[in-house]
Structure formats: structure tokens, C-alpha cells
Design an enzyme around this catalytic site. Structure first.
Site, PDB file in Angstrom:
ATOM      1  N   SER A   1       4.476  -1.533   4.195  1.00  0.00           N
ATOM      2  CA  SER A   1       4.608  -2.890   4.723  1.00  0.00           C
ATOM      3  C   SER A   1       4.769  -3.911   3.600  1.00  0.00           C
ATOM      4  O   SER A   1       4.014  -3.909   2.627  1.00  0.00           O
ATOM      5  CB  SER A   1       3.385  -3.246   5.568  1.00  0.00           C
ATOM      6  OG  SER A   1       3.297  -2.396   6.688  1.00  0.00           O
TER       7      SER A   1
ATOM      8  N   GLN B   1       0.836  -1.198   0.000  1.00  0.00           N
ATOM      9  CA  GLN B   1       0.000   0.000   0.000  1.00  0.00           C
ATOM     10  C   GLN B   1       0.872   1.249   0.000  1.00  0.00           C
ATOM     11  O   GLN B   1       1.624   1.480   0.946  1.00  0.00           O
ATOM     12  CB  GLN B   1      -0.898  -0.020   1.246  1.00  0.00           C
ATOM     13  CG  GLN B   1      -1.841   1.148   1.390  1.00  0.00           C
ATOM     14  CD  GLN B   1      -2.686   1.020   2.653  1.00  0.00           C
ATOM     15  OE1 GLN B   1      -2.238   0.464   3.649  1.00  0.00           O
ATOM     16  NE2 GLN B   1      -3.895   1.517   2.617  1.00  0.00           N
ATOM     17  N   GLY B   2       0.778   2.068  -1.048  1.00  0.00           N
ATOM     18  CA  GLY B   2       1.571   3.286  -1.163  1.00  0.00           C
ATOM     19  C   GLY B   2       0.784   4.521  -0.768  1.00  0.00           C
ATOM     20  O   GLY B   2       0.331   5.276  -1.639  1.00  0.00           O
ATOM     21  N   TYR B   3       0.615   4.721   0.541  1.00  0.00           N
ATOM     22  CA  TYR B   3      -0.122   5.877   1.050  1.00  0.00           C
ATOM     23  C   TYR B   3       0.813   6.887   1.728  1.00  0.00           C
ATOM     24  O   TYR B   3       1.013   7.985   1.262  1.00  0.00           O
ATOM     25  CB  TYR B   3      -1.191   5.419   2.058  1.00  0.00           C
ATOM     26  CG  TYR B   3      -2.501   4.952   1.472  1.00  0.00           C
ATOM     27  CD1 TYR B   3      -2.618   4.551   0.150  1.00  0.00           C
ATOM     28  CD2 TYR B   3      -3.645   4.873   2.255  1.00  0.00           C
ATOM     29  CE1 TYR B   3      -3.820   4.104  -0.381  1.00  0.00           C
ATOM     30  CE2 TYR B   3      -4.859   4.434   1.744  1.00  0.00           C
ATOM     31  CZ  TYR B   3      -4.944   4.051   0.433  1.00  0.00           C
ATOM     32  OH  TYR B   3      -6.138   3.619  -0.082  1.00  0.00           O
ATOM     33  N   SER B   4       1.373   6.506   2.884  1.00  0.00           N
ATOM     34  CA  SER B   4       2.139   7.445   3.716  1.00  0.00           C
ATOM     35  C   SER B   4       3.368   7.975   2.995  1.00  0.00           C
ATOM     36  O   SER B   4       3.991   7.280   2.183  1.00  0.00           O
ATOM     37  CB  SER B   4       2.561   6.764   5.021  1.00  0.00           C
ATOM     38  OG  SER B   4       1.449   6.416   5.803  1.00  0.00           O
TER      39      SER B   4
ATOM     40  N   ASN C   1      -2.998   7.784  16.642  1.00  0.00           N
ATOM     41  CA  ASN C   1      -4.005   8.095  17.657  1.00  0.00           C
ATOM     42  C   ASN C   1      -4.450   9.551  17.583  1.00  0.00           C
ATOM     43  O   ASN C   1      -5.630   9.869  17.787  1.00  0.00           O
ATOM     44  CB  ASN C   1      -3.445   7.792  19.054  1.00  0.00           C
ATOM     45  CG  ASN C   1      -3.661   6.348  19.461  1.00  0.00           C
ATOM     46  OD1 ASN C   1      -3.981   5.496  18.633  1.00  0.00           O
ATOM     47  ND2 ASN C   1      -3.488   6.056  20.744  1.00  0.00           N
TER      48      ASN C   1
ATOM     49  N   GLU D   1     -10.079  -1.995   5.275  1.00  0.00           N
ATOM     50  CA  GLU D   1      -8.982  -2.418   6.138  1.00  0.00           C
ATOM     51  C   GLU D   1      -9.479  -2.782   7.533  1.00  0.00           C
ATOM     52  O   GLU D   1      -8.907  -3.648   8.202  1.00  0.00           O
ATOM     53  CB  GLU D   1      -7.936  -1.296   6.236  1.00  0.00           C
ATOM     54  CG  GLU D   1      -6.703  -1.645   7.018  1.00  0.00           C
ATOM     55  CD  GLU D   1      -5.671  -0.535   6.999  1.00  0.00           C
ATOM     56  OE1 GLU D   1      -4.480  -0.822   7.217  1.00  0.00           O
ATOM     57  OE2 GLU D   1      -6.037   0.629   6.756  1.00  0.00           O
TER      58      GLU D   1
END
Length: 388
Positions: free
Chosen positions: A161, A126-129, A368, A244
Site C-alpha cells: 500500500s 510495508q514490505g511483507y506479502s 479470513n 497495526e
């Protein structure tokens, strides 16, 4: 016997009969902080599951799944965890990208990618952050430009990841120059085995490298490998995040319960349970886990009825904080012995690994702090936080 009970029995029986022989030693392997363990063997196990029709059980049958009901999916994940079966290697493809393509993909995309997810032939990340964005997904700077050959991707993703084991990455990139925040983003499917892609593992506190930095320097993907319309990436990306936090969380909680039981037994064995404060913390951990399960069941009930509530937003922050506190409790029960590595050069005990890796629980998949903002603004309707 109900269909759910029959399905649960079928799952339990299959796992009992097949977690044997060459797969017997995989029980309990590859959990959080130990994703490097027996990866090739776990991949072989998952392909063995695929051959028997036990991957993607919740997908519609037309896409290679079993069409399992929500209750049956819960039963599957619980039985898988109760069998102490190895951690899955295809979670991101099966639980995140697959449902996204079923919901938003074209027929050609489904035909191309879904069968290879079901058979575990291709692994996904997953290429998000990004380094300057973190949990602020709308602050994406990775860009993609369209030319006559397709999309040209340039930028950097981080905390990706299993990128070092993956074949493909779904990437949120900015495709409209000058756009800001959640506008002008697109959701692209990018092959990793090509010039212009570099994957660099990041060493974690546990000494392992489960996640990575991924650099795109003019990496290419076909024009057809965009999910949704150009500029519609935010909507698709948010849907992926919703998938997710699905039924697999019930299986996760079985693992949590196993950890709590082991921590309790440790306290009894080394005398820490004589401390009333330790007993109180164990009791709080037990009630906390029961609360997490009830919240998860409420969330799934809302999804099934078509009226999802705030439970998904609440659930992430609650279970992440609970798990981090369990790691802290484990170390306090270990006492001074918890300060010593199990061996050279950096061999950790299970309790040390739990303590260190669970710090990440409150950061990944939305920190959080971000979750509190989501709950305050979107669930409680409080005024939005001032942003530059």
C-alpha cells in the site's frame, strides 16, 4: 471534567478551527478505495497537523509524541473521524513502524527515523506479502545478503500500500540461506529512491491503484538499517502486526457507523426499507457494529492491563466480514441501479466503491482463512492444520 474529556474537547476544537480555508475541501477525502484523492493536499494537511503537535499523539514525549494515554488516543481517533477529516497519509509510519522502532530499534535508528515520521517528512510502506506467500508471511523468499557495504536485497513484494508515494519500506527478508518458515528472517529498512527498486501500481476493482508490486534487484541499505538482530525478523514483524490493530480501529468504526447511517437513509429514500428482509439486515448490521466496538474496547482494556486476550485475533475477521456484508447490503438496496456506472469511463458511485473495495477487507492484513486458523490454533487450542 476529566483529563480525557478535556483532551477530547481540545482535539475537537482544533479540528473545527483548522479544517477551514484551504483544508475545508479535504473533509471526507481519501477513504478506502479513494486513496488517490488530493494526495498532495492531504500531505500538506498532515504536515500542518505535525506543526501543531497532532501527529503520533500516543508516542512518548521523548520521541516527539504527546504521551497520550490509551483513552486519550481513542478520543483522538474518534474525534478525527467524527470531524470527517481526510484519510491519513502517514498511517504506516506513525502506527506501525514508529512503535516498532520505539520497542526494538537502536538509539541511532530512533534518532534518524522517528523525527521524520513525526514531521511527516518521510513516508513509509510495508514490505511483507509476496506473490507466492500471500497471508503466509513465513513463506518469504525475498533474500538479503550482507557484504562490506551493507545489505543487498533481491526479491518481490506485492499488495504494498502507497509504495508509489513512499520514501522507505520496512522489508521482511530471508538473511540465512537454507532457512525455512519463520527462521532466518530479518527486518530491514530499505530506501525506495535508488537503482534496483521498481514500483509497479496494481489496478484494483475500483479502477484506482492504491497498492503496488515492488521489485528489489540488488537494492541496498546500510548495515545499520536492521531492526533487531539478524534472524530475529519474525518476532519484530509480529510485533508490528500487533501495533497495526491498535486504537485507530475505534476511529475506523466511526467511519463504519457513518456508512451504515447513509445506507439506512438510502433504504428509506428509495423504498427498500419497506422490505422486511432489508430491515432485518440493517438491524443485524447495527448490532454487529455494536459488537465490534465492544470487542475493540475489550482488546484495548487487555492491552492497557498488560494481559491482551484473543480479541485482536477475533476483531480482524469480524470487522472485515461485517464491512464486506455492508457493501453487499448497499448494493441490494440500490437494486438494478447499482449495476450502472455513475459515468464514463468507469466512474463509480460511493455504494459501488464500498461494495468493490470492501472485498479486500477480508484479504489484507491476514485473510479470513488465516485468521480462522489463528483463532482455532492459538486461541482455542485446537489441533494444527496439516501443512506440507
Amino acid at each position: 471534567m476529566s483529563s480525557v474529556e478535556e483532551f477530547r474537547t481540545e482535539v475537537r476544537t482544533w479540528l473545527r478551527d483548522h479544517l477551514t480555508g484551504e483544508f475545508a475541501e479535504l473533509r471526507g477525502r481519501g477513504g478506502p478505495g479513494r486513496e488517490h484523492e488530493a494526495f498532495a493536499e492531504r500531505l500538506a494537511w498532515e504536515r500542518h497537523m505535525a506543526a501543531a503537535g497532532w501527529t503520533c499523539v500516543g508516542w512518548p514525549e521523548e520521541y516527539g509524541g504527546r504521551g497520550a494515554t490509551l483513552a486519550q488516543q481513542v478520543a483522538f481517533h474518534e474525534e478525527y473521524a467524527l470531524a470527517d477529516a481526510p484519510a491519513r497519509v502517514n498511517h504506516i509510519g506513525e502506527q506501525l513502524l514508529g512503535p516498532t522502532l520505539i520497542a526494538f530499534g537502536t538509539p541511532a535508528q530512533r534518532d534518524r527515523f522517528l523525527p521524520r515520521i513525526v514531521s511527516v517528512e518521510e513516508l513509509w510502506c510495508q514490505g511483507y506479502s509476496e506473490p507466492d506467500a500471500g497471508s503466509d508471511l513465513a513463506n518469504v523468499r525475498t533474500r538479503a545478503e550482507r557484504d562490506d557495504k551493507g545489505w543487498l536485497v533481491t526479491g518481490q513484494k506485492i499488495w504494498t500500500s502507497l509504495a508509489h508515494e513512499s520514501d522507505w519500506c520496512f522489508v521482511v527478508a530471508r538473511t540465512e540461506p537454507g532457512s525455512t518458515r519463520h527462521h532466518g528472517l530479518s527486518y530491514l529498512l530499505v530506501p525506495l529512491d535508488q537503482p534496483g527498486v521498481e514500483v509497479r501500481p496494481i489496478t484494483q476493482l475500483t479502477g484506482t491503484s492504491e497498492f503496488n508490486e515492488v521489485f528489489f534487484d540488488g537494492a541496498r541499505t546500510d548495515a545499520a538499517n536492521i531492526v533487531g538482530e539478524p534472524g530475529d525478523g519474525w518476532r519484530v514483524a509480529m510485533a508490528t502486526l500487533g501495533f497495526e490493530r491498535g486504537v485507530s480501529t475505534l476511529g475506523q468504526q466511526v467511519g463504519f457507523r457513518r456508512e451504515l447511517t447513509a445506507v439506512t437513509e438510502l433504504a428509506k429514500a428509495n423504498g427498500a426499507a419497506a422490505d422486511p428482509l432489508i430491515r432485518d439486515r440493517i438491524a443485524r448490521a447495527w448490532t454487529g457494529l455494536e459488537t465490534i466496538r465492544c470487542n475493540a474496547l475489550r482488546m484495548l482494556d487487555g492491552v492497557a492491563s498488560g494481559a491482551p486476550g484473543p480479541e485482536a485475533s477475533i476483531g480482524k475477521i469480524v470487522w472485515a466480514t461485517w464491512h464486506r456484508e455492508l457493501g453487499e447490503l448497499a448494493m441490494d438496496i440500490c437494486g438494478a441501479d447499482g449495476m450502472l456506472a455513475a459515468g464514463e469511463p468507469y466512474d463509480l458511485t460511493d455504494w459501488q466503491r464500498l461494495f468493490l473495495f470492501s472485498r479486500a477487507d477480508t484479504i489484507y492484513a491476514g485473510s479470513n482463512e488465516i485468521q480462522r486458523n489463528v483463532i482455532a490454533e492459538r486461541v482455542l487450542g485446537l489441533p494444527k492444520e496439516a501443512r506440507p
